[in-house]
Design a protein around this motif. Structure first.
Motif, PDB file in Angstrom:
ATOM      1  N   LEU A  17     -42.910  10.973 -37.711  1.00  0.00           N
ATOM      2  CA  LEU A  17     -42.413  12.311 -37.378  1.00  0.00           C
ATOM      3  C   LEU A  17     -40.896  12.329 -37.209  1.00  0.00           C
ATOM      4  O   LEU A  17     -40.194  13.169 -37.792  1.00  0.00           O
ATOM      5  N   LEU A  18     -40.386  11.412 -36.405  1.00  0.00           N
ATOM      6  CA  LEU A  18     -38.960  11.435 -36.091  1.00  0.00           C
ATOM      7  C   LEU A  18     -38.100  10.997 -37.275  1.00  0.00           C
ATOM      8  O   LEU A  18     -37.019  11.560 -37.507  1.00  0.00           O
ATOM      9  N   VAL A  19     -38.553  10.010 -38.030  1.00  0.00           N
ATOM     10  CA  VAL A  19     -37.784   9.590 -39.204  1.00  0.00           C
ATOM     11  C   VAL A  19     -37.650  10.755 -40.183  1.00  0.00           C
ATOM     12  O   VAL A  19     -36.557  11.041 -40.693  1.00  0.00           O
ATOM     13  N   PHE A  20     -38.746  11.452 -40.446  1.00  0.00           N
ATOM     14  CA  PHE A  20     -38.685  12.600 -41.363  1.00  0.00           C
ATOM     15  C   PHE A  20     -37.881  13.753 -40.770  1.00  0.00           C
ATOM     16  O   PHE A  20     -37.194  14.478 -41.490  1.00  0.00           O
ATOM     17  N   THR A  21     -37.966  13.930 -39.459  1.00  0.00           N
ATOM     18  CA  THR A  21     -37.187  14.992 -38.815  1.00  0.00           C
ATOM     19  C   THR A  21     -35.694  14.758 -38.993  1.00  0.00           C
ATOM     20  O   THR A  21     -34.944  15.683 -39.332  1.00  0.00           O
ATOM     21  N   PHE A  22     -35.237  13.519 -38.804  1.00  0.00           N
ATOM     22  CA  PHE A  22     -33.812  13.223 -38.981  1.00  0.00           C
ATOM     23  C   PHE A  22     -33.391  13.310 -40.442  1.00  0.00           C
ATOM     24  O   PHE A  22     -32.226  13.570 -40.743  1.00  0.00           O
ATOM     25  N   ALA A  23     -34.337  13.108 -41.349  1.00  0.00           N
ATOM     26  CA  ALA A  23     -34.014  13.224 -42.772  1.00  0.00           C
ATOM     27  C   ALA A  23     -33.974  14.674 -43.226  1.00  0.00           C
ATOM     28  O   ALA A  23     -33.136  15.050 -44.049  1.00  0.00           O
ATOM     29  N   ILE A  24     -34.869  15.512 -42.684  1.00  0.00           N
ATOM     30  CA  ILE A  24     -35.050  16.878 -43.175  1.00  0.00           C
ATOM     31  C   ILE A  24     -34.188  17.894 -42.427  1.00  0.00           C
ATOM     32  O   ILE A  24     -33.547  18.758 -43.029  1.00  0.00           O
ATOM     33  N   TYR A  25     -34.160  17.810 -41.093  1.00  0.00           N
ATOM     34  CA  TYR A  25     -33.475  18.836 -40.304  1.00  0.00           C
ATOM     35  C   TYR A  25     -32.011  18.472 -40.092  1.00  0.00           C
ATOM     36  O   TYR A  25     -31.701  17.355 -39.664  1.00  0.00           O
TER      37      TYR A  25
ATOM     38  N   LYS B 267     -26.647  21.773 -46.758  1.00  0.00           N
ATOM     39  CA  LYS B 267     -28.071  21.459 -46.866  1.00  0.00           C
ATOM     40  C   LYS B 267     -28.407  20.642 -48.108  1.00  0.00           C
ATOM     41  O   LYS B 267     -29.325  19.838 -48.089  1.00  0.00           O
ATOM     42  N   GLU B 268     -27.693  20.872 -49.228  1.00  0.00           N
ATOM     43  CA  GLU B 268     -27.977  20.113 -50.443  1.00  0.00           C
ATOM     44  C   GLU B 268     -27.253  18.778 -50.367  1.00  0.00           C
ATOM     45  O   GLU B 268     -26.032  18.727 -50.308  1.00  0.00           O
ATOM     46  N   ARG B 269     -28.010  17.685 -50.401  1.00  0.00           N
ATOM     47  CA  ARG B 269     -27.408  16.374 -50.193  1.00  0.00           C
ATOM     48  C   ARG B 269     -28.018  15.353 -51.132  1.00  0.00           C
ATOM     49  O   ARG B 269     -29.107  15.550 -51.686  1.00  0.00           O
ATOM     50  N   LYS B 270     -27.288  14.241 -51.278  1.00  0.00           N
ATOM     51  CA  LYS B 270     -27.826  13.089 -52.001  1.00  0.00           C
ATOM     52  C   LYS B 270     -28.397  12.057 -51.028  1.00  0.00           C
ATOM     53  O   LYS B 270     -29.351  11.358 -51.342  1.00  0.00           O
ATOM     54  N   LEU B 271     -27.789  11.988 -49.835  1.00  0.00           N
ATOM     55  CA  LEU B 271     -28.254  11.082 -48.789  1.00  0.00           C
ATOM     56  C   LEU B 271     -28.044  11.732 -47.424  1.00  0.00           C
ATOM     57  O   LEU B 271     -27.140  12.574 -47.272  1.00  0.00           O
TER      58      LEU B 271
ATOM     59  N   MET C 124     -33.879  28.870 -44.742  1.00  0.00           N
ATOM     60  CA  MET C 124     -34.520  27.757 -44.032  1.00  0.00           C
ATOM     61  C   MET C 124     -33.495  26.685 -43.703  1.00  0.00           C
ATOM     62  O   MET C 124     -32.713  26.279 -44.546  1.00  0.00           O
ATOM     63  N   ARG C 125     -33.546  26.228 -42.471  1.00  0.00           N
ATOM     64  CA  ARG C 125     -32.542  25.266 -42.043  1.00  0.00           C
ATOM     65  C   ARG C 125     -33.022  23.838 -42.258  1.00  0.00           C
ATOM     66  O   ARG C 125     -33.024  23.011 -41.361  1.00  0.00           O
ATOM     67  N   VAL C 126     -33.443  23.544 -43.470  1.00  0.00           N
ATOM     68  CA  VAL C 126     -33.845  22.188 -43.813  1.00  0.00           C
ATOM     69  C   VAL C 126     -33.021  21.696 -44.997  1.00  0.00           C
ATOM     70  O   VAL C 126     -32.539  22.481 -45.803  1.00  0.00           O
ATOM     71  N   ARG C 127     -32.876  20.395 -45.078  1.00  0.00           N
ATOM     72  CA  ARG C 127     -32.102  19.809 -46.164  1.00  0.00           C
ATOM     73  C   ARG C 127     -32.954  19.670 -47.422  1.00  0.00           C
ATOM     74  O   ARG C 127     -34.176  19.556 -47.352  1.00  0.00           O
ATOM     75  N   SER C 128     -32.289  19.671 -48.555  1.00  0.00           N
ATOM     76  CA  SER C 128     -32.946  19.357 -49.824  1.00  0.00           C
ATOM     77  C   SER C 128     -32.159  18.230 -50.479  1.00  0.00           C
ATOM     78  O   SER C 128     -30.927  18.183 -50.402  1.00  0.00           O
ATOM     79  N   TYR C 129     -32.896  17.313 -51.106  1.00  0.00           N
ATOM     80  CA  TYR C 129     -32.272  16.132 -51.690  1.00  0.00           C
ATOM     81  C   TYR C 129     -32.451  16.114 -53.195  1.00  0.00           C
ATOM     82  O   TYR C 129     -33.488  16.543 -53.728  1.00  0.00           O
ATOM     83  N   GLU C 130     -31.442  15.598 -53.881  1.00  0.00           N
ATOM     84  CA  GLU C 130     -31.463  15.526 -55.335  1.00  0.00           C
ATOM     85  C   GLU C 130     -31.690  14.080 -55.781  1.00  0.00           C
ATOM     86  O   GLU C 130     -31.379  13.133 -55.063  1.00  0.00           O
ATOM     87  N   GLY C 131     -32.218  13.940 -57.004  1.00  0.00           N
ATOM     88  CA  GLY C 131     -32.308  12.629 -57.640  1.00  0.00           C
ATOM     89  C   GLY C 131     -33.226  11.669 -56.929  1.00  0.00           C
ATOM     90  O   GLY C 131     -34.297  12.020 -56.427  1.00  0.00           O
TER      91      GLY C 131
ATOM     92  N   PRO D 274     -26.600  11.969 -43.574  1.00  0.00           N
ATOM     93  CA  PRO D 274     -25.364  11.443 -42.976  1.00  0.00           C
ATOM     94  C   PRO D 274     -25.609  10.083 -42.328  1.00  0.00           C
ATOM     95  O   PRO D 274     -26.741   9.744 -41.979  1.00  0.00           O
ATOM     96  N   ILE D 275     -24.556   9.325 -42.131  1.00  0.00           N
ATOM     97  CA  ILE D 275     -24.657   7.977 -41.588  1.00  0.00           C
ATOM     98  C   ILE D 275     -25.277   7.970 -40.196  1.00  0.00           C
ATOM     99  O   ILE D 275     -26.038   7.062 -39.838  1.00  0.00           O
ATOM    100  N   TRP D 276     -24.965   9.023 -39.385  1.00  0.00           N
ATOM    101  CA  TRP D 276     -25.511   9.038 -38.027  1.00  0.00           C
ATOM    102  C   TRP D 276     -27.035   9.257 -38.033  1.00  0.00           C
ATOM    103  O   TRP D 276     -27.730   8.800 -37.135  1.00  0.00           O
ATOM    104  N   ASP D 277     -27.534   9.921 -39.079  1.00  0.00           N
ATOM    105  CA  ASP D 277     -28.978  10.090 -39.158  1.00  0.00           C
ATOM    106  C   ASP D 277     -29.667   8.789 -39.554  1.00  0.00           C
ATOM    107  O   ASP D 277     -30.798   8.513 -39.124  1.00  0.00           O
ATOM    108  N   PHE D 278     -29.001   7.985 -40.371  1.00  0.00           N
ATOM    109  CA  PHE D 278     -29.533   6.649 -40.650  1.00  0.00           C
ATOM    110  C   PHE D 278     -29.598   5.831 -39.357  1.00  0.00           C
ATOM    111  O   PHE D 278     -30.548   5.077 -39.119  1.00  0.00           O
ATOM    112  N   ALA D 279     -28.573   6.008 -38.519  1.00  0.00           N
ATOM    113  CA  ALA D 279     -28.564   5.294 -37.235  1.00  0.00           C
ATOM    114  C   ALA D 279     -29.715   5.753 -36.343  1.00  0.00           C
ATOM    115  O   ALA D 279     -30.396   4.934 -35.704  1.00  0.00           O
ATOM    116  N   LEU D 280     -29.950   7.080 -36.303  1.00  0.00           N
ATOM    117  CA  LEU D 280     -31.046   7.605 -35.499  1.00  0.00           C
ATOM    118  C   LEU D 280     -32.404   7.142 -36.033  1.00  0.00           C
ATOM    119  O   LEU D 280     -33.323   6.839 -35.266  1.00  0.00           O
ATOM    120  N   MET D 281     -32.538   7.090 -37.357  1.00  0.00           N
ATOM    121  CA  MET D 281     -33.778   6.568 -37.944  1.00  0.00           C
ATOM    122  C   MET D 281     -33.978   5.108 -37.542  1.00  0.00           C
ATOM    123  O   MET D 281     -35.099   4.683 -37.218  1.00  0.00           O
TER     124      MET D 281
END
Length: 657
Positions: free
Chosen positions: A77-85, A93-97, A31-38, A99-106
């Motif tokens: 929808l879009l905020v979660f899309t930039f966080a997940i995809y 895919k395994e991340r703590k946060l 699955m091409r989705v991210r997973s976050y820890e902590g 990327p910075i550009w996704d924060f910008a898109l959010m």
């Protein structure tokens, strides 16, 4: 190994379960989705819960304008899309946060759609006049929408861009499809600040029906309803020839109508049913095709129809029960074809069912999980009593939790409820973003008069009253526009362009909508972009092209039946036409005989193996019997009896049960 050697019943399912579990783990890893820890994972979970609670509030006791609700829905929808995809396939895919550009898109998402929420009423009060900054906001919003669509549903993003470009390229297109073209300001105004662009009917459906019913499906899953369906299917058909394939058909049909996504249904139930079918003796391509076809039909199978039925009711301006009744016979005949196809294939290969000791006891199943049907009963009963589908869905979600507590084994504790809510909300993302892009497509159709122009072209080619030729053209267009697109999204796109064409050549509104829905769904098993077939092929490790072609053969009823109800309402249960009950019943019975004959002719098996002449005769019986005309039905019955007698008296008989 001789493929026609009689197979023994499965004596132990442990190996099959291990295979299924391994396949499931592989699919999750792919699955091409991210997973976050902590803490990031916790924050994301909390935000999904907030979104779900907001949607429940807005669709029940909340008082909120339609445009405001849709803007909030797209924002989430879009905020979660930039966080997940992820941004690209090879990204970690395994991340703590993110990327910075996704924060910008959010941030851009919150800015543009937040601005719309705050200022929409202000702009409306000044007569819709837009200032330069309003156009800038609209442009930013369109950019983030297409970037989100690129990640969550790539094919929809491409299709949306093609339609968007059409607004500007009209002057360069010759013939009736050309137009004078529109300025960037005009397009931005129509797509963002109008009610027929991205805030149109597509996202309106996502913010209401789609969200609630996908969450409802997740609650049913976590309550143990999926296991109940599988166990009941095993008790009903598990011991018959080809039992696992029939279990796949029944289970995938019931679960597919709830989750509304053929692809998602294949990826989940297929990890169990496909290994079982292969272990029983079905070839990999056939096993994958059965799962793909069964999952695809769930999108137009009552009583839930994957939420698309509610959309159709909105388009038609009728009650959902009317749409539900219209879909009953087409869905029944579709699955009857598939059941008999797997039965005849099992008899041809000499396959047995599952060993009796591995079949669950029906009374034990009903005692331990039978109470899980209560939410479905509540949902259907409330809709037939006149309550809105939205209110009924919310009540059914709560009924699922309450019903789960009737047995200790199925109880949904707070942690389980959180998981179901989060999974349901996550499941909305790809479909929801597709619905946003649908707004661009429908906005283009309304702005450029593409639908009217296309209808004029079709009429000029086929002529008025040429229902068959018009239907063929719409069928091809429906399959093309529906390729790689979720069921609800595919239907909305096709309905916007194709329904007026069918009505112009003589079809009723209900028949036209049902015609477009079925073919849009069947694009999931139609090459070259047969997504359901390809996902099933990946699980079965089979050849993709062969799997798709077999799936088309198994789903043949779906491809031919719509042409018979286009100008004859009997197979849609009349739909307002005064037809005697006896005539309707006779038409349904003979149509059932027809699809059984089609299955036998395609598989080359009836009482015994069929020769070429018998197969051709059965196919003729199928076409004649599905046609709801009395004389063709009588001819079909006589011909079918003749073929049965020919097989019975010339060769030894193989039992049908």
């Amino acid at each position: 190994m001789n493929p026609f050697k009689k197979k023994q019943p499965i004596a132990d399912t442990d190996d099959v379960e291990a295979i299924a579990q391994k396949l499931l783990e592989e699919k999750e890893a792919e699955m091409r989705v991210r997973s976050y820890e902590g803490i990031s994972g916790t924050v994301l979970t909390v935000l999904f819960l907030v979104w779900a609670l907001f949607q429940l509030y807005a669709n029940t006791i909340g008082v909120m304008g339609a445009m405001t609700l849709r803007a909030w829905h797209i924002l989430f929808l879009l905020v979660f899309t930039f966080a997940i995809y992820p941004t690209f396939k090879g990204e970690r895919k395994e991340r703590k946060l993110p990327p910075i550009w996704d924060f910008a898109l959010m941030g851009l998402t919150v800015f543009s759609f937040g601005y719309m929420i705050v200022n929409y009423s202000v702009i409306a009060l000044r007569g819709g006049y837009l200032e330069t900054f309003d156009y800038i906001v609209a442009a930013v919003a369109m950019v983030v929408v297409f970037e989100g669509a690129r990640r969550a549903c790539g094919s929809m993003a491409v299709l949306g861009l093609v339609f968007l470009a059409y607004n500007f390229l009209g002057p360069y297109i010759p013939g009736d499809l050309g137009h004078t073209g529109f300025t960037v300001k005009r397009v931005l105004s129509h797509m963002f600040w109008g009610s027929q662009g991205i805030f149109g009917v597509g996202i309106g459906v996502s913010a209401t029906y789609i969200f609630l019913f996908i969450v409802f499906g997740a609650f049913l899953k976590y309550s143990g309803f999926s296991q109940f369906i599988n166990d009941m299917a095993l008790t009903l058909v598990g011991q018959s020839p080809g039992g696992p394939a029939k279990v796949a058909v029944l289970a995938s049909a019931l679960l597919g109508m709830i989750n509304g996504s053929a692809i998602a249904n294949v990826a989940t139930t297929g990890t169990i049913t496909i290994p079982l079918m292969k272990e029983t003796g079905y070839k990999s391509e056939f096993a994958a095709a059965v799962e793909a076809v069964a999952s695809t039909g769930g999108q137009f199978a009552p009583p839930i129809m994957g939420a698309v039925g509610f959309v159709m009711a909105e388009f038609l301006g009728v009650s959902y029960t009317e749409v539900l009744l219209a879909a009953c016979v087409p869905a029944f005949l579709y699955y009857l074809t598939l059941i008999f196809a797997v039965h005849f294939e099992a008899k041809k290969l000499g396959l047995s069912g599952i060993a009796k000791e591995n079949i669950p006891n029906v009374w034990k199943v009903m005692k331990s999980r039978g109470h899980l049907v209560i939410p479905l009963v509540v949902l259907i009963a409330m809709m037939f009593q006149g309550y809105t589908p939205l209110f009924a869905a919310v009540v059914a979600i709560f009924a699922t939790v309450i019903a789960s507590w009737l047995n200790k084994e199925t109880r949904m504790y707070p942690a389980t409820i959180v998981k179901a809510t989060v999974e349901g909300a996550r499941g909305v993302l790809s479909v929801g973003v597709s619905c946003v892009v649908i707004g661009v497509i429908i906005g283009t159709v309304s702005l450029t008069s593409l639908g009217l122009n296309f209808g004029y072209i079709v009429l000029s080619i086929v002529g008025e009253g040429q229902l068959l030729l018009g239907g063929v053209m719409v069928m091809v267009m429906s399959i093309i526009l529906g390729m790689g697109v979720p069921g609800v999204a595919a239907y909305v796109i096709v309905a916007a362009v194709a329904v007026p064409v069918l009505v112009d050549v003589g079809a009723s509104l209900m028949a036209a909508h049902m015609f477009c829905l079925i073919y849009a769904c069947l694009s999931n098993i139609t090459p070259p972009v047969a997504m359901s077939s390809y996902v099933a092929s990946g699980i079965a490790k089979s050849n993709q092209t062969k799997t798709s072609l077999i799936a088309m053969k198994l789903g043949l009823t779906g491809f031919i039946l719509p042409f018979f109800f286009l100008d004859n309402p009997i197979l849609l249960l009349g739909q307002g036409v005064d037809i005697p009950l006896s005539t309707t019943v006779f038409a349904v019975i003979t149509a059932s005989l027809g699809v059984i004959a089609l299955s036998a002719g395609l598989q080359g098996m009836l009482l015994k193996r069929c020769n070429l002449l018998e197969r051709m005769g059965l196919l003729v019986v199928g076409i004649l019997a599905v046609d709801p005309t009395f004389i063709t039905d009588i001819i079909a019955i006589v011909l079918f009896v003749a073929i049965v007698c020919l097989q019975k008296f010339k060769r030894p008989t193989i039992a049908m049960a």
